[in-house]
Every structure is written in structure tokens, then in C-alpha cells.
Design an enzyme around this catalytic site. Structure first.
Site, short mmCIF file in Angstrom:
data_model
loop_
_atom_site.label_atom_id
_atom_site.label_comp_id
_atom_site.label_asym_id
_atom_site.label_seq_id
_atom_site.Cartn_x
_atom_site.Cartn_y
_atom_site.Cartn_z
CG HIS B 16 -9.13 -3.91 -2.49
ND1 HIS B 16 -7.94 -4.05 -3.42
CD2 HIS B 16 -9.08 -4.64 -1.23
CE1 HIS B 16 -7.31 -4.21 -1.99
NE2 HIS B 16 -7.82 -4.22 -1.23
CB CYS B 35 -6.09 -9.52 1.04
SG CYS B 35 -4.70 -8.38 2.21
CG HIS B 41 -10.40 -6.55 2.66
ND1 HIS B 41 -9.97 -7.64 1.38
CD2 HIS B 41 -9.60 -6.15 2.51
CE1 HIS B 41 -8.88 -7.13 0.59
NE2 HIS B 41 -8.80 -6.47 1.73
CG HIS B 43 -8.87 -1.24 2.11
ND1 HIS B 43 -8.47 -1.30 3.31
CD2 HIS B 43 -8.15 -1.82 1.87
CE1 HIS B 43 -8.12 -2.62 3.61
NE2 HIS B 43 -7.94 -3.00 2.37
CG ASP B 81 -16.72 7.37 -3.15
OD1 ASP B 81 -16.32 7.15 -2.27
OD2 ASP B 81 -17.74 8.04 -2.63
CG HIS B 82 -20.06 4.79 -1.53
ND1 HIS B 82 -19.13 5.65 -0.90
CD2 HIS B 82 -20.50 4.19 -0.18
CE1 HIS B 82 -19.70 5.72 0.18
NE2 HIS B 82 -20.18 5.13 0.51
CD GLU B 126 -4.24 -1.76 0.07
OE1 GLU B 126 -4.32 -2.61 -1.12
OE2 GLU B 126 -3.67 -2.66 1.08
#
Lengths: 137, 137, 137, 137, 137, 137
Positions: B16, B35, B41, B43, B81-82, B126
Site C-alpha cells: 500500500h 509511507c 511498501h 506489510h 491477499d498478495h 499493520e
């Protein structure tokens, strides 16, 4: 003097996409699955760096932890934290940013630092279920 | 019957970038710092979903865990996811994918499922140092 | 706007000794056992601070995490990290530095900061088996 | 005096089998899946017990941790640790040992102890992904 | 018979201060920073002791875990838990209680026990970010 | 090519009872204590499997994680998850299901898979305090 190891753990957050230029799109999809999604995903990585050597008889330490933290910050974290491994890090423009390759590249970055011959192992956790390690072999 | 809660934890990996269209580039940089880096980047997120209600006297459960896992998979994990939150998820094309907003959006996705009125809280970690929660208020 | 919570975890290392001036030496020994040893012991404490309030519609956040970290650093960590609670911290010269009292004292320190009315809960883990919390009641 | 909570975590290892006498074999299989296997399975359970009340102004504590540990040991752990919930524990000869029911039963055991009105919540983790809680409601 | 390792983790809480009599006050401050604060600080230490040897064909174990726990309790934990390493432990009146030195000293204590030649490694976590290990080399 | 390790962690829940047919009932009780209780107990086991070998220069990986997960699922987890080790698993009808023996048996199961010579270590956590490992020696 006793030979000990000293390990420091640090964390960073980065995006990456698994993709090899040596493979066809179909091969990339077959091999990397959802890790090959075009827009990437990311992880909270945990980096574990282990030093090995003799304890200094005067100070009782193998290496100064404050200095070790500064080296890890300068050589690794400042480059990769809150970055996109594929797009922001030169080494991974052509190299696939797998945990294995990231451990090997970080080893090279740290080997060139003041850690030198004390550097014993680099371990990189991609999630709390997967970890790769490299010892310079 | 006793009123209990039942919480399920799941994890997913996503990229994100924190960025608000309502702010100037300078304001985005000032507010979100690293950020806000252009290429994003990521998480390893941990999602905690809490149900609350009466224990079924025949089965001894509040809700079937297998079914709960299936709902979380279908309604949340299969979507995020991913993935890249900003680029791949419709809701976050215009909404900033902060942990707060992600908790609120996931609440909406889950409220529309069979969980309905049992849904009590959505918590989104996060990193292991930051967590946001939402209870539909 | 949705009402959410945002929690930040920080850690610090400190020494302490449980001892109440209101009790006799025998009572202190009976009540606190090995925690009453003369020369003290110590912990890696984990501090969890929870804010609660409305999400800002422009930024998507409840409170800026960078600012929250700075407040926790200035108001709590800079005072107590790598310190002896009984000997180095004014409040605990006469007050017993139990987890309960530490949570209450830290609440006071944080309530006087920019967090103000957003402050919802202070939780203090003494070990990974004991935690005290305070909500200003 | 300030009102605080104090939570203690303990772990125990036990076997169990999810099975309801009120259901047919087919219903048990459908509802509990592999948790209904005839010979049972087991878990490292984590028990979290939260007390809530006023801090004692003389001692700075809500409740003596050593005494709390002794109560948890006597009332819960000594009964269930390294036991088979279905076969060894009277309450679960007819009651299904789900996490929900175990939290409710343990609440009853602890409510009858010296904890009395201080008892605020019992949480039972079956794995690090599932947790049930009960507050006596 | 197969050669295996068996590792046991234990925790203890202790205070310490990093300070070397072989260094000047200025050198101590420069090298150890906040770890050199006069009144000390403390940690929840985690001790990991690894045994290595052949599995006993009759019992299926390398070493009895109950006995191992008793040895760790008697030889290490009973001496250091809830103590001040510098003031309460003879070895550290003149030796700097770094994680490296503590691992070496604990190795000596355990080598003299019934563990003898099975002792393979002592690891000491000072926080969840720093760990030292010693294998008797 | 660089030689790296790659480790995958998986979890499963199983019941077991420590008991050796080679020992008398009294010896079993003396040696295994509460682990010898007739009706068994159970654990959330964590299995860590480490591969070691050269990184593939085209793909940047040592072994495909998706394939590794499938092998662990088929060879180990499908057999033991939510099962009773003593009653449901052939190898442990006569062999004591200690962590040591389970690590050795799982090694055999995995050595016969496509992992072959890459298999480097099997580690089995019985609780978060006890772990046994085997490297085929």
C-alpha cells in the site's frame, strides 16, 4: 577468549513482486502464483544478522550493539524500509527479490561494512512462516 | 444462554501507499513521511474478527469456525491477499488505505455476510506495533 | 465519521523493586516475595497506548502515528527507558512501581500531552504473562 | 482510587474432541469436521484471566499476583493440564469442550474462588488463531 | 541411534548495569551509553539451553525434560531470577554482565551439572531483538 | 551459486501420551509424570523444515514454497493434524511419540519425498518452550 555469537533482529516494511526476466509470463505465473501479481504485494520483513568471534576481555562484548544497530540502519534499513524492492533498489531491477536473493544481497552490503570478518549469518523472514539464511558460502 | 465472544485471526500480505487526494503533495509528504513514497511498501497484516452472541446450547459454539474461516477467506482475504491496496482494490482507488480505513471497509464487507449481527469488532494490525479497530459506531 | 481506536506498542527496559513504605519489612516480604529483593530486578516492559475517536475524512487517520510515537518517546520512554523506576523517577520515590501504578502514572503523563481527550487506555505488560490497564476511571 | 484491570496469562496442554450428544453422527461430522475425529486431538491452550477493581492505596496493587497464580493453578490448571477434557473432566462428560464452553466453565470455577467480584473476563486461546471470551453475562 | 537436539526455553527477570572496571568513566559512557546509567535497568531474559546426543531407544528421549527443568531452575534461575546481576551474583562483581558474558558464565554453571557432555549451546536473549550464544569453544 | 537455507513453519494440533512399552508402569510414571496420564493430552505443534542448497540462478529460489507447502501437507500434516499420535499413526503404535521420535519419523517421511537431498533439518516444537531437532545423523 570464548568464541560467541551475537544476533540482532530488525524489521522493515517493503513491497515486492516475484518475477524472473529469464522466464516466460506463463512460467512466472506457474512458479510464483499470487506472488507474481502485476502490482506487487508486501511484507513486514525481519532481518537477523549474526556476528561470531571472541569476546573482548576488557569490555565483555563481541561488538558494540549501538554500532551494530547503526550499521544495519545505514547499510540495509535506510535503503529498503518503506520501499519497493523491485522499483527502488538497484540490485533488484534485474534480480528477483526472493528471500534467498535478498539474504545474499544484504550479506554483500554488510560484508563491506565494519562488520567484516565477524559477519556470520544473514537471516531474512518474509513472514513468520518463511525464512531464508546465507552464510557467505 | 451465556454471551461469549469468539475471535479469529488471519494474516495476509499486501502493498500500500498512504496518500490522500485531498492534500497537496507537500502535505502528503509532511503527514505520511516514508509511507508516502511513490512506489509503495507493504506489510504482513493481521486481521482479527470478533463475533459476540449467545452460545448455542446444542452445539456449544457461537459460530462454526470452519464457516467463519470460509467467510473471512471469501469476503476479505481472497480480495486483498498478495494485492496492492491502492491499485487493485476498488474502495481504495480514492480512499487512503490507512489501517483505520481498512478496518472500516472490511467491517462493511463482513457485515454484509452471514455474520450479520454477530459481528462485534474488526481489528487490523499493520505491524506488530500498530493496530486499528472498528465496531461499527 | 466512523469511531475507531488506534493502538501503538512500544517497549522499554527498566529496573524496579516492589516495596511499600506503608508496610513493615515483614509485610513487604510476605506480599511481594522475590519482587521485594533489596537490589531490585527488571523487565522489558511493553507499553500499549490506545486512542479512540473519529477518523479524519481528509486524511483517513485518527492521529498521526509519527506524532504519536514522538509523544510516547518524549512523555514516557525518554523518562523511563534504561532507568531504575524507584531511584530515577520522581513519582516512584514514594509510590510503589507496580504495573498498576505505572499504568496510572503514565496515563497522567500522556493525558497532559496533545493526545488529550483521544487517550482511551494505557496498558503495561511487565512480562508476557502480566498486564495492567487503566482508562482514567 | 483508580479502577484498573490486571490480567494473567497461563498455558496448559490438553486433549479434547468436539462432539455433541444432541447431534447425530452425521451432524457431528458435518459441523466439527476433523475436530470430531474419534480418538481426539489436543492443544496448547492459553488462559487469560482479567480482574477489575480499585488499586489498593497502601500496596499499589489490585490483587497479589502470587496469590492469583496460586488460584489459577488450584482452580483450573491442576484440573485440566495434561488431561483429556472429555474423559477426565466431569463437566465435559456431557458438555462439548469447545473454547466457548471451556471459558464459561472456567469462569464458574474462578467465580467461586477468592477472586469473587474482581473477576472480569476469562479468555481461552485454543490456538494462536482462535480465542473465546466470557464476562459472566 | 539418531543424534538429536533438545532445547528448553526459560525466562527470568533481572536488573543489570553495563560497566567495565577496565575502562574510564568516559569510556564506559561512550561505549555503553544508557546501559551504563548508574542505577541500572533490567530485562525479561530468555534462556535457551540445547542438549545434543543420541535418542535412548527404550524411552525415546534424549534427556528427561522434568529433570532438565529442575537443573535449569537449580543451577541458573534460582540464582539470577529477580536479582541484580552486578550486586547479587558473585561472578559479575568484577565481570561485566553483558549477554555474551552471561551466556559464558551460565555455560560453566550448567557444564558442572548432570547435563555434562550433552550440553551443546546456551543462548541468552536480553530483549526480543538481541541474543548471544556460546558453545564452549 | 550461493548456498542458502530455506525454512518453512507449519502448525498442527494432535493428542499424544508418553509411554514406553519397554518400561514398567512404575517406570513410565516416574519418567514421564503427567505426560503419562492414561487418557492423553495434546499440543499445538510447530514443525520447522529446513532445506539447504544452491540458489537457482534463473528463478532466484532454492525450492518453490508452494510445492514445499504441498509436500509438508501431504507427507506430514494430512497424517497427523487433529489426530491422536499413539492411536492413529502406525509408527507410534509401538514407538513413544516424544518430540525427539516425532522429529526422526517426520524426517523419514520427508526424505522419501521430492525434497530428497535438500532436506537439512526437521525441528518440532511441542510447546513454545520445548523443541527437538534432527538432521539425519
Amino acid at each position: 577468549m570464548p568464541i560467541v555469537t551475537l544476533t540482532r533482529r530488525e524489521t522493515f516494511a517493503a513491497a515486492h513482486r516475484l518475477h524472473s526476466d529469464a522466464l516466460s509470463p506463463e512460467q512466472n505465473t506457474a512458479l510464483f502464483g499470487k506472488c507474481n501479481h502485476t502490482n506487487g504485494h508486501g511484507h513486514n520483513y525481519t532481518l537477523e544478522v549474526t556476528l561470531r568471534g571472541e569476546v573482548n576481555p576488557e569490555t565483555g562484548i563481541l561488538f558494540n550493539l549501538t554500532e551494530l544497530k547503526a550499521i544495519l540502519q545505514e547499510r540495509v534499513l535506510a535503503r529498503v524500509d518503506h520501499r519497493n524492492m523491485n522499483l527502488d533498489i538497484g540490485e533488484f531491477r534485474t534480480l528477483n527479490p526472493t528471500a534467498e536473493n535478498m539474504a545474499v544481497v544484504f550479506w554483500g552490503w554488510l560484508k563491506a561494512s565494519a562488520l567484516g570478518s565477524l559477519l556470520h549469518e544473514v537471516r531474512l523472514w518474509e513472514t513468520d512462516k518463511n525464512v531464508a539464511s546465507y552464510r557467505g558460502e
